[in-house]
Design an enzyme around this catalytic site. Structure first.
Site, PDB file in Angstrom:
ATOM      1  N   GLU A   3      -1.294   4.671 -12.128  1.00 51.57           N
ATOM      2  CA  GLU A   3      -0.993   6.080 -11.836  1.00 51.57           C
ATOM      3  C   GLU A   3       0.495   6.330 -12.073  1.00 51.57           C
ATOM      4  OE1 GLU A   3      -1.712   7.440  -7.776  1.00 51.57           O
ATOM      5  OE2 GLU A   3      -0.316   9.097  -8.075  1.00 51.57           O
TER       6      GLU A   3
ATOM      7  N   ARG B 137       6.864  12.880 -11.427  1.00 52.71           N
ATOM      8  CA  ARG B 137       7.987  13.165 -10.540  1.00 52.71           C
ATOM      9  C   ARG B 137       9.322  12.858 -11.174  1.00 52.71           C
ATOM     10  NH1 ARG B 137       6.448  10.162  -5.189  1.00 52.71           N
ATOM     11  NH2 ARG B 137       4.241  10.378  -5.616  1.00 52.71           N
TER      12      ARG B 137
ATOM     13  N   LYS C  22      -8.498  10.671  -2.661  1.00 52.84           N
ATOM     14  CA  LYS C  22      -7.354   9.816  -2.307  1.00 52.84           C
ATOM     15  C   LYS C  22      -6.999  10.129  -0.855  1.00 52.84           C
ATOM     16  CE  LYS C  22      -2.350  10.034  -3.234  1.00 52.84           C
ATOM     17  NZ  LYS C  22      -1.298  10.020  -4.257  1.00 52.84           N
TER      18      LYS C  22
HETATM   19  C1  3PG Z   1       3.440   8.255  -3.413  1.00 56.39           C
HETATM   20  O1  3PG Z   1       3.074   9.395  -3.396  1.00 56.39           O
HETATM   21  O2  3PG Z   1       4.580   7.905  -3.720  1.00 56.39           O
HETATM   22  C2  3PG Z   1       2.400   7.265  -3.117  1.00 56.39           C
HETATM   23  O3  3PG Z   1       1.669   7.675  -2.040  1.00 56.39           O
HETATM   24  C3  3PG Z   1       2.938   5.887  -2.966  1.00 56.39           C
HETATM   25  O4  3PG Z   1       3.308   5.642  -1.697  1.00 56.39           O
HETATM   26  P1  3PG Z   1       3.992   4.268  -1.363  1.00 56.39           P
HETATM   27  O5  3PG Z   1       5.347   4.274  -2.036  1.00 56.39           O
HETATM   28  O6  3PG Z   1       4.116   4.276   0.141  1.00 56.39           O
HETATM   29  O7  3PG Z   1       3.123   3.166  -1.878  1.00 56.39           O
END
Ligand code: 3PG
Length: 213
Positions: free
Chosen positions: A47, A51, A134
Protein backbone atom coordinates in the site's frame (compact mmCIF):
# COMPACT_ATOMS: atom_id res chain seq x y z
CA UNK A 1 -17.14 -3.06 -10.57
CA UNK A 2 -19.69 -4.43 -8.13
CA UNK A 3 -18.96 -4.33 -4.38
CA UNK A 4 -19.02 -8.14 -4.43
CA UNK A 5 -16.30 -8.25 -7.09
CA UNK A 6 -14.34 -5.53 -5.33
CA UNK A 7 -14.49 -7.45 -2.05
CA UNK A 8 -13.45 -10.66 -3.77
CA UNK A 9 -10.48 -8.90 -5.36
CA UNK A 10 -9.43 -7.33 -2.04
CA UNK A 11 -9.85 -10.63 -0.24
CA UNK A 12 -7.41 -12.31 -2.65
CA UNK A 13 -4.89 -9.55 -2.05
CA UNK A 14 -5.36 -9.71 1.73
CA UNK A 15 -4.70 -13.44 1.70
CA UNK A 16 -1.37 -13.11 -0.13
CA UNK A 17 0.56 -12.51 3.10
CA UNK A 18 -0.17 -11.76 6.77
CA UNK A 19 1.09 -8.18 6.46
CA UNK A 20 0.45 -5.40 3.94
CA UNK A 21 3.27 -2.84 4.22
CA UNK A 22 1.98 0.72 4.50
CA UNK A 23 4.48 2.88 2.64
CA UNK A 24 5.10 6.61 2.88
CA UNK A 25 7.75 7.16 0.21
CA UNK A 26 9.26 10.60 -0.33
CA UNK A 27 11.71 9.81 -3.10
CA UNK A 28 10.58 7.95 -6.23
CA UNK A 29 14.13 6.64 -6.64
CA UNK A 30 13.47 4.45 -3.59
CA UNK A 31 10.32 2.89 -5.06
CA UNK A 32 11.77 0.06 -7.10
CA UNK A 33 14.38 -1.22 -4.62
CA UNK A 34 11.90 -0.89 -1.74
CA UNK A 35 9.23 -2.90 -3.53
CA UNK A 36 11.78 -5.49 -4.60
CA UNK A 37 13.04 -5.82 -1.02
CA UNK A 38 9.53 -6.32 0.37
CA UNK A 39 8.50 -8.80 -2.33
CA UNK A 40 11.76 -10.71 -1.81
CA UNK A 41 10.96 -10.95 1.91
CA UNK A 42 7.55 -12.44 1.17
CA UNK A 43 5.23 -9.42 1.28
CA UNK A 44 3.87 -8.94 -2.27
CA UNK A 45 0.84 -6.71 -1.55
CA UNK A 46 1.94 -3.11 -1.00
CA UNK A 47 0.00 0.00 0.00
CA UNK A 48 1.54 3.27 -1.16
CA UNK A 49 -0.03 6.17 0.71
CA UNK A 50 -0.94 9.24 -1.33
CA UNK A 51 0.71 11.42 1.27
CA UNK A 52 3.84 12.56 -0.49
CA UNK A 53 4.28 14.53 -3.72
CA UNK A 54 6.14 11.51 -5.13
CA UNK A 55 3.40 8.98 -4.33
CA UNK A 56 1.91 8.59 -7.83
CA UNK A 57 5.36 8.20 -9.37
CA UNK A 58 6.18 5.68 -6.64
CA UNK A 59 3.07 3.67 -7.58
CA UNK A 60 4.12 3.77 -11.26
CA UNK A 61 7.59 2.46 -10.41
CA UNK A 62 6.35 -0.21 -8.01
CA UNK A 63 3.63 -1.42 -10.39
CA UNK A 64 6.42 -2.56 -12.71
CA UNK A 65 8.13 -4.68 -10.05
CA UNK A 66 7.67 -8.38 -10.70
CA UNK A 67 5.68 -10.23 -8.08
CA UNK A 68 4.29 -7.10 -6.48
CA UNK A 69 0.65 -6.02 -6.21
CA UNK A 70 0.46 -2.29 -5.67
CA UNK A 71 -2.41 -0.37 -4.14
CA UNK A 72 -2.92 3.27 -3.30
CA UNK A 73 -3.64 4.30 0.27
CA UNK A 74 -5.17 7.46 1.70
CA UNK A 75 -7.81 7.68 -1.05
CA UNK A 76 -10.07 10.56 -0.03
CA UNK A 77 -11.64 11.88 -3.24
CA UNK A 78 -12.72 10.74 -6.70
CA UNK A 79 -9.68 12.50 -8.14
CA UNK A 80 -7.44 10.42 -5.87
CA UNK A 81 -9.12 7.29 -7.22
CA UNK A 82 -8.62 8.40 -10.83
CA UNK A 83 -4.99 9.38 -10.24
CA UNK A 84 -4.21 6.14 -8.43
CA UNK A 85 -5.77 4.03 -11.15
CA UNK A 86 -3.92 5.95 -13.84
CA UNK A 87 -0.64 5.35 -12.00
CA UNK A 88 -1.25 1.59 -11.98
CA UNK A 89 -2.74 0.90 -8.56
CA UNK A 90 -4.83 -2.27 -8.63
CA UNK A 91 -6.58 -1.65 -5.32
CA UNK A 92 -7.32 1.28 -3.06
CA UNK A 93 -7.32 1.84 0.67
CA UNK A 94 -9.06 4.65 2.55
CA UNK A 95 -8.98 5.67 6.21
CA UNK A 96 -12.77 5.89 6.36
CA UNK A 97 -15.91 5.27 4.35
CA UNK A 98 -18.10 7.84 2.58
CA UNK A 99 -20.85 7.29 0.00
CA UNK A 100 -19.07 9.54 -2.49
CA UNK A 101 -15.81 7.61 -2.23
CA UNK A 102 -17.62 4.28 -2.62
CA UNK A 103 -19.43 5.68 -5.68
CA UNK A 104 -16.13 6.89 -7.13
CA UNK A 105 -14.47 3.50 -6.67
CA UNK A 106 -17.44 1.70 -8.24
CA UNK A 107 -17.45 4.11 -11.19
CA UNK A 108 -13.71 3.74 -11.73
CA UNK A 109 -13.44 -0.02 -11.19
CA UNK A 110 -11.21 0.38 -8.16
CA UNK A 111 -11.48 -2.38 -5.53
CA UNK A 112 -11.52 -0.55 -2.22
CA UNK A 113 -10.50 -1.53 1.26
CA UNK A 114 -12.43 1.15 3.08
CA UNK A 115 -11.74 2.20 6.63
CA UNK A 116 -14.16 1.40 9.45
CA UNK A 117 -13.59 1.79 13.17
CA UNK A 118 -17.10 1.26 14.56
CA UNK A 119 -20.04 -1.10 14.20
CA UNK A 120 -21.96 1.63 12.35
CA UNK A 121 -19.16 2.06 9.81
CA UNK A 122 -18.91 -1.70 9.33
CA UNK A 123 -22.68 -1.74 8.79
CA UNK A 124 -22.39 1.08 6.25
CA UNK A 125 -19.90 -1.03 4.28
CA UNK A 126 -22.09 -4.12 4.49
CA UNK A 127 -25.11 -2.10 3.38
CA UNK A 128 -23.17 -1.19 0.23
CA UNK A 129 -22.28 -4.84 -0.41
CA UNK A 130 -18.71 -4.80 0.87
CA UNK A 131 -17.51 -7.77 2.93
CA UNK A 132 -13.98 -6.47 3.56
CA UNK A 133 -12.65 -3.35 5.25
CA UNK A 134 -9.67 -1.78 6.96
CA UNK A 135 -10.03 -1.49 10.75
CA UNK A 136 -8.51 1.96 11.29
CA UNK A 137 -7.03 3.38 13.46
CA UNK A 138 -6.71 -0.10 14.94
CA UNK A 139 -4.89 0.47 18.23
CA UNK A 140 -6.46 3.86 18.95
CA UNK A 141 -9.95 2.47 18.20
CA UNK A 142 -9.66 -0.20 20.88
CA UNK A 143 -7.30 -2.72 19.34
CA UNK A 144 -7.97 -6.40 18.94
CA UNK A 145 -10.63 -6.55 21.72
CA UNK A 146 -12.70 -3.90 19.92
CA UNK A 147 -12.43 -5.66 16.58
CA UNK A 148 -13.30 -8.98 18.20
CA UNK A 149 -16.39 -7.35 19.72
CA UNK A 150 -17.47 -5.90 16.35
CA UNK A 151 -17.07 -9.36 14.82
CA UNK A 152 -19.57 -10.93 17.20
CA UNK A 153 -22.71 -9.26 15.78
CA UNK A 154 -21.16 -8.53 12.35
CA UNK A 155 -19.09 -11.57 11.34
CA UNK A 156 -19.79 -11.08 7.63
CA UNK A 157 -17.08 -8.48 7.19
CA UNK A 158 -13.36 -9.28 7.32
CA UNK A 159 -10.72 -6.72 8.18
CA UNK A 160 -7.16 -5.57 7.70
CA UNK A 161 -6.42 -3.77 10.99
CA UNK A 162 -3.99 -0.89 10.47
CA UNK A 163 -2.67 1.91 12.65
CA UNK A 164 -0.36 1.11 15.53
CA UNK A 165 0.02 -2.52 14.49
CA UNK A 166 3.50 -3.99 14.86
CA UNK A 167 5.32 -7.30 15.14
CA UNK A 168 4.43 -7.60 18.83
CA UNK A 169 0.66 -7.06 18.62
CA UNK A 170 0.01 -8.37 15.08
CA UNK A 171 -0.84 -11.88 16.26
CA UNK A 172 -3.54 -10.50 18.60
CA UNK A 173 -5.33 -9.38 15.44
CA UNK A 174 -4.34 -12.23 13.12
CA UNK A 175 -5.81 -14.79 15.51
CA UNK A 176 -9.29 -13.22 15.19
CA UNK A 177 -11.76 -14.92 12.83
CA UNK A 178 -12.66 -11.57 11.20
CA UNK A 179 -9.06 -10.67 10.31
CA UNK A 180 -7.39 -11.70 7.05
CA UNK A 181 -4.18 -9.68 7.37
CA UNK A 182 -2.81 -6.59 9.08
CA UNK A 183 -1.29 -3.42 7.66
CA UNK A 184 1.69 -1.58 9.05
CA UNK A 185 4.59 0.69 8.36
CA UNK A 186 7.06 -1.09 10.65
CA UNK A 187 8.41 -3.26 7.82
CA UNK A 188 9.69 -0.19 5.96
CA UNK A 189 11.10 2.20 8.56
CA UNK A 190 12.00 5.62 7.17
CA UNK A 191 15.64 5.40 8.32
CA UNK A 192 16.17 2.12 6.49
CA UNK A 193 14.46 3.49 3.34
CA UNK A 194 16.48 6.72 3.45
CA UNK A 195 19.69 4.77 4.01
CA UNK A 196 18.95 2.27 1.25
CA UNK A 197 19.13 -0.66 3.68
CA UNK A 198 17.20 -2.97 1.37
CA UNK A 199 18.58 -6.16 2.93
CA UNK A 200 17.41 -4.90 6.32
CA UNK A 201 13.94 -4.31 4.89
CA UNK A 202 13.88 -7.77 3.32
CA UNK A 203 14.74 -9.21 6.75
CA UNK A 204 11.87 -7.28 8.40
CA UNK A 205 9.50 -8.42 5.63
CA UNK A 206 10.60 -12.05 6.03
CA UNK A 207 9.94 -11.85 9.76
CA UNK A 208 6.48 -10.38 9.16
CA UNK A 209 5.69 -12.94 6.45
CA UNK A 210 6.17 -15.72 9.02
CA UNK A 211 3.46 -14.39 11.35
CA UNK A 212 0.87 -17.11 11.95
CA UNK A 213 -2.78 -16.52 11.03
C1 3PG B 1 -1.12 4.93 8.35
O1 3PG B 1 -2.14 5.46 8.03
O2 3PG B 1 -0.03 5.51 8.36
C2 3PG B 1 -1.22 3.51 8.67
O3 3PG B 1 -2.31 3.29 9.46
C3 3PG B 1 0.04 2.95 9.24
O4 3PG B 1 0.06 3.08 10.58
P1 3PG B 1 1.35 2.64 11.36
O5 3PG B 1 2.45 3.61 10.98
O6 3PG B 1 0.97 2.78 12.81
O7 3PG B 1 1.69 1.24 10.96
Amino acid sequence: MTPENASQHCRQIMLMAPVVPVLVVKDAAHAKPLAQALVKGGLPALEVTLRTPAALEVIREMAAVEGGVVGAGTLLTEQDVINAKDAGATFGVSPGVTPRLLDACAANDMPLLAGAATASEAMALLERGYTVGKFFPAEAAGGAPALKAIGSPIPQISFCPTGGVNLKNATDYLSLPNVLCVGGSWVAPSDKVAGGDWDGITALAAEAAQLPR
